[in-house]
Design a protein around this motif. Structure first.
Motif, PDB file in Angstrom:
ATOM      1  N   UNK A  62       0.825  -1.210   0.000  1.00  0.00           N
ATOM      2  CA  UNK A  62       0.000   0.000   0.000  1.00  0.00           C
ATOM      3  C   UNK A  62       0.862   1.264   0.000  1.00  0.00           C
ATOM      4  N   UNK A  63       1.954   1.240   0.740  1.00  0.00           N
ATOM      5  CA  UNK A  63       2.827   2.424   0.806  1.00  0.00           C
ATOM      6  C   UNK A  63       3.552   2.637  -0.518  1.00  0.00           C
ATOM      7  N   UNK A  64       4.096   1.561  -1.084  1.00  0.00           N
ATOM      8  CA  UNK A  64       4.895   1.679  -2.304  1.00  0.00           C
ATOM      9  C   UNK A  64       3.998   1.869  -3.525  1.00  0.00           C
ATOM     10  N   UNK A  65       2.918   1.114  -3.606  1.00  0.00           N
ATOM     11  CA  UNK A  65       1.948   1.303  -4.678  1.00  0.00           C
ATOM     12  C   UNK A  65       2.421   0.937  -6.068  1.00  0.00           C
ATOM     13  N   UNK A  66       3.331   0.001  -6.188  1.00  0.00           N
ATOM     14  CA  UNK A  66       3.823  -0.400  -7.508  1.00  0.00           C
ATOM     15  C   UNK A  66       2.866  -1.426  -8.114  1.00  0.00           C
ATOM     16  N   UNK A  67       2.386  -1.187  -9.339  1.00  0.00           N
ATOM     17  CA  UNK A  67       1.447  -2.136  -9.953  1.00  0.00           C
ATOM     18  C   UNK A  67       2.123  -3.424 -10.402  1.00  0.00           C
ATOM     19  N   UNK A  68       1.310  -4.446 -10.529  1.00  0.00           N
ATOM     20  CA  UNK A  68       1.784  -5.732 -11.044  1.00  0.00           C
ATOM     21  C   UNK A  68       1.893  -5.663 -12.567  1.00  0.00           C
ATOM     22  N   UNK A  69       2.537  -6.663 -13.181  1.00  0.00           N
ATOM     23  CA  UNK A  69       2.604  -6.692 -14.646  1.00  0.00           C
ATOM     24  C   UNK A  69       1.213  -6.760 -15.290  1.00  0.00           C
ATOM     25  N   UNK A  70       0.299  -7.494 -14.672  1.00  0.00           N
ATOM     26  CA  UNK A  70      -1.058  -7.637 -15.176  1.00  0.00           C
ATOM     27  C   UNK A  70      -2.016  -7.383 -14.020  1.00  0.00           C
ATOM     28  N   UNK A 125       3.122 -14.032 -14.464  1.00  0.00           N
ATOM     29  CA  UNK A 125       2.903 -12.599 -14.671  1.00  0.00           C
ATOM     30  C   UNK A 125       2.194 -11.935 -13.497  1.00  0.00           C
ATOM     31  N   UNK A 126       2.458 -12.435 -12.313  1.00  0.00           N
ATOM     32  CA  UNK A 126       1.889 -11.845 -11.108  1.00  0.00           C
ATOM     33  C   UNK A 126       2.821 -10.780 -10.525  1.00  0.00           C
ATOM     34  N   UNK A 127       4.124 -10.868 -10.837  1.00  0.00           N
ATOM     35  CA  UNK A 127       5.104  -9.942 -10.258  1.00  0.00           C
ATOM     36  C   UNK A 127       6.235  -9.669 -11.223  1.00  0.00           C
ATOM     37  N   UNK A 128       6.874  -8.532 -10.985  1.00  0.00           N
ATOM     38  CA  UNK A 128       8.122  -8.190 -11.639  1.00  0.00           C
ATOM     39  C   UNK A 128       9.262  -8.835 -10.852  1.00  0.00           C
ATOM     40  N   UNK A 129      10.437  -9.028 -11.454  1.00  0.00           N
ATOM     41  CA  UNK A 129      11.566  -9.607 -10.701  1.00  0.00           C
ATOM     42  C   UNK A 129      11.907  -8.828  -9.423  1.00  0.00           C
ATOM     43  N   UNK A 130      11.842  -7.515  -9.446  1.00  0.00           N
ATOM     44  CA  UNK A 130      12.152  -6.734  -8.238  1.00  0.00           C
ATOM     45  C   UNK A 130      11.148  -7.014  -7.119  1.00  0.00           C
ATOM     46  N   UNK A 131       9.892  -7.291  -7.476  1.00  0.00           N
ATOM     47  CA  UNK A 131       8.888  -7.644  -6.468  1.00  0.00           C
ATOM     48  C   UNK A 131       9.291  -8.926  -5.747  1.00  0.00           C
ATOM     49  N   UNK A 132       9.783  -9.869  -6.530  1.00  0.00           N
ATOM     50  CA  UNK A 132      10.213 -11.164  -5.989  1.00  0.00           C
ATOM     51  C   UNK A 132      11.427 -10.983  -5.076  1.00  0.00           C
ATOM     52  N   UNK A 133      12.401 -10.196  -5.526  1.00  0.00           N
ATOM     53  CA  UNK A 133      13.592  -9.957  -4.699  1.00  0.00           C
ATOM     54  C   UNK A 133      13.223  -9.234  -3.406  1.00  0.00           C
ATOM     55  N   UNK A 134      12.320  -8.270  -3.502  1.00  0.00           N
ATOM     56  CA  UNK A 134      11.867  -7.565  -2.303  1.00  0.00           C
ATOM     57  C   UNK A 134      11.175  -8.500  -1.330  1.00  0.00           C
ATOM     58  N   UNK A 135      10.354  -9.403  -1.844  1.00  0.00           N
ATOM     59  CA  UNK A 135       9.682 -10.380  -0.984  1.00  0.00           C
ATOM     60  C   UNK A 135      10.668 -11.325  -0.313  1.00  0.00           C
TER      61      UNK A 135
END
Length: 163
Positions: A62-70, A125-135
């Motif tokens: 919610x704070x970052x607000x980066x959208x998913x690929x789809x 297509x649920x996440x970008x690679x950076x989303x995965x690394x952040x998780x």
């Protein structure tokens, strides 16, 4: 998902399940049951990681607000990978205390599993690679904080456990 064959999509969907609460809740309960007795006495610490990490991940989205690929939902950090990293790293840590001679195998299997969950999230297509690394970083951070606290606060009356 059009760039991967249908069989691979099915495999990634199965791997994706390893980051869902339907797997992680019973997995955490089983982990607490098979953990060494001393670690089981601190069950609240391990369960706390599995509850707090996803809460922080949700707030972070919610704070970052980066959208998913789809889709329109937020994606950073990946919740599946956060939960999988926390769980599988906790598993490796607690089980390596019991299976010291197989610790390398446990840690390797844990990180391969987390990596596969991350790859599945990207392939689906649920996440970008950076989303995965952040998780992965978030799950590892919570698990590491629990390990640190556990080792810095030994139980009183246990041999070598303080005054």
């Amino acid at each position: 998902v059009g760039w991967i064959p249908p069989t691979s999509v099915a495999i990634f969907k199965a791997i994706n399940y390893l980051g869902r609460w339907q797997f992680l809740l019973p997995g955490t309960l089983l982990l607490l049951w098979v953990a060494p007795a001393e670690a089981r006495r601190r069950w609240w610490l391990w369960a706390g990681v599995m509850v707090i990490a996803p809460i922080v991940e949700g707030i972070g989205k919610e704070i970052i607000g980066r959208p998913r690929p789809v889709g329109r939902a937020f994606g950073f950090p990946s919740g599946h990978v956060t939960a999988a990293a926390a769980f599988f790293v906790l598993s490796a840590y607690l089980l390596s205390q019991r299976l010291k001679d197989r610790a390398f195998v446990l840690w390797t299997a844990a990180w391969i599993t987390v990596a596969l969950v991350g790859i599945a999230r990207i392939a689906l297509r649920a996440h970008w690679p950076a989303d995965v690394l952040g998780g992965a970083a978030l799950g590892l951070a919570f698990a590491s904080a629990a390990f640190w606290w556990y080792e810095q606060h030994p139980r009183r009356g246990v041999a070598g456990g303080g005054p």
